[in-house]
Design an enzyme around this catalytic site. Structure first.
Site, short mmCIF file in Angstrom:
data_model
loop_
_atom_site.label_atom_id
_atom_site.label_comp_id
_atom_site.label_asym_id
_atom_site.label_seq_id
_atom_site.Cartn_x
_atom_site.Cartn_y
_atom_site.Cartn_z
N GLU A 134 -39.23 7.43 92.80
CA GLU A 134 -38.98 7.56 91.36
C GLU A 134 -37.71 6.84 90.93
O GLU A 134 -37.71 6.09 89.96
CB GLU A 134 -38.89 9.04 90.97
N TYR A 169 -40.65 -9.07 67.65
CA TYR A 169 -39.74 -9.91 66.88
C TYR A 169 -40.44 -10.96 66.02
O TYR A 169 -39.78 -11.68 65.27
CB TYR A 169 -38.73 -10.59 67.81
N ASP A 227 -38.00 13.47 91.92
CA ASP A 227 -37.10 14.60 91.71
C ASP A 227 -37.89 15.91 91.73
O ASP A 227 -39.07 15.95 91.37
CB ASP A 227 -36.38 14.49 90.36
#
EC number: 5.6.2.2
Length: 427
Positions: A256, A170, A308
């Site tokens: 995870e 920014y 996963d």
């Protein structure tokens, strides 16, 4: 009497409803099995180390005679970073005055410039640079961004303050246009100056969290992670604030997904089996990777990963263990050695009788990613990983950790993980 029979019957029914719960040993037995495993692992590591085991220093590029062909960064003081920036700018000024133009020599972080070193078990960056000239249409904008980033970091050095990557973006939105562009150049600058990104005093927003059997100091304040509630303690973005780690845990559980982490935190899994639970809520961020490595190196605990059952879960595990290609220049500081793949593994889908409706078909992109991973050297090094990935690609099935909830919301903490620990079922 009827109530007692009813309660007994409900417990029996529960055991029947929860697959494999009947073969679980007591928590005390599982804990003793873990203690035995950890003890034997420590002895084996000491024996394998031989003469070098007396030194706590891990292997380096220099030990392998690779320091001249590969590039690695180090933690530098602010004054050193400031000096490096000023040296670069002076060289550029001299080049301009000599009429040779204005360009940066930037280390190449292209995929072709990455090298997996088996002895280190991590990805490193080859020492190859490319020129980034100002007087070129293709690179003028990136050169301008590089100059701006260098100026901003120089200001941070002078003021001795930290900012987030978002703050940095920014400061000049019109020039940077997108934060991914300022982030990429920030990594280039870190590599150019030969320092870690944290040495630049630019940090990412807090993302990772930790809960469980860990006490550490955060900027002088002692934090007890067993008393932080379900949400846990946010991992400090500045690793320099962290010190004095203490723990009676037997292992670190790397998770995870935030949903799985919340389940384990609410069930206080770390009290049943003394452990530290940590998550980056998806893709690993720098702060969580640094924090995990610090815990591993200081507490000397095994790290077990719960991800996963898909190619991306294994990819996340590999980033923690072997490093990312994007930040291979800092893999020495960001990687955690010897992470074990606990689950969810492709073979678990049949082993734990995950219902078909809870399994997902792999997309063509998933299959391609899986096949690409089979070609990675760090995967080939582990036959168990190769076998699991081959099974995944063959069956074309994947599943999330939450698939275990089909047996009950607490199946993960009540049966799956305890049984995994009991059987020491990890790769």
């Amino acid at each position: 009497m009827a109530d007692k029979k009813k309660r007994k019957r409900s417990k029996d029914d529960e055991a029947e409803e929860l697959p494999f719960k009947s073969i679980l040993e007591s928590d005390d037995v599982i804990t003793e099995l873990l203690k035995s495993y950890i003890s034997s692992s420590i002895k084996a590591a000491a024996g394998a180390g031989g003469a070098s085991s007396s030194s706590s220093k891990p292997l380096t590029l220099a030990d392998l005679s690779l320091s001249s062909s590969c590039r690695e960064v180090a933690d530098l003081s602010l004054s050193s970073v400031q000096t490096e920036i000023e040296t670069v700018i002076v060289q550029i000024a001299r080049s301009i005055l000599a009429g040779d133009g204005f360009s940066f020599s930037v280390p190449s972080r292209a995929a072709s410039n990455q090298l997996y070193v088996p002895e280190l078990d991590r990805i490193v960056l080859k020492d190859k640079s490319t020129l980034r000239p100002f007087a070129s249409v293709s690179s003028v904008r990136k050169t301008t961004i590089t100059t701006r980033i260098l100026a901003l970091i120089h200001q941070l050095c002078l003021r001795n303050i930290h900012v987030t990557k978002r703050d940095l973006f920014y400061t000049d939105v019109k020039l940077f246009q997108d934060q991914t562009q300022s982030d990429a150049v920030l990594d280039d600058v870190s590599c150019m100056l030969g320092c870690t990104r944290s040495s630049l005093n630019v940090i990412a927003a807090e993302k990772g969290v930790v809960v469980g059997r860990l006490i550490f100091s955060d900027n002088g304040d002692m934090i007890d992670c067993t008393k932080m509630g379900m949400g846990g303690k946010a991992i400090p973005p500045n690793i320099d604030r962290v010190g004095d780690m203490q723990s009676d845990a037997m292992f670190i559980l790397l998770v995870e997904k935030d949903a799985a982490y919340m389940r384990l935190a609410e069930d206080r899994f770390y009290n049943r089996f003394p452990c530290i639970i940590v998550t980056a809520k998806g893709q690993p961020d720098v702060a969580t990777r640094l924090f995990l490595r610090k815990m591993k190196m200081e507490l000397k605990l095994p790290v077990l990963a719960l991800v996963d059952s898909d190619p991306y879960g294994l990819k996340i595990l590999s980033v923690y263990g072997c490093g990312s290609k994007n930040m291979s220049y800092d893999s020495a500081n960001l990687t955690t050695p010897d992470i074990k793949w606990l689950g969810i593994r492709p073979s678990d889908l049949d082993k734990y009788k995950i219902p078909e409706q809870c399994r997902l078909p792999m997309t063509e992109q998933d299959i391609k990613t899986g096949k690409d991973m089979l070609e990675e050297d760090f995967v080939k090094k582990n036959p168990g990983w190769v076998e699991e990935l081959n099974l995944m690609v063959k069956t074309k099935q994947k599943a999330e950790i939450q698939a275990l909830s089909s047996f009950g919301f607490q199946y993960l903490s009540e049966v799956y993980l305890p049984l995994k620990l009991q059987q020491q079922d990890w790769l």
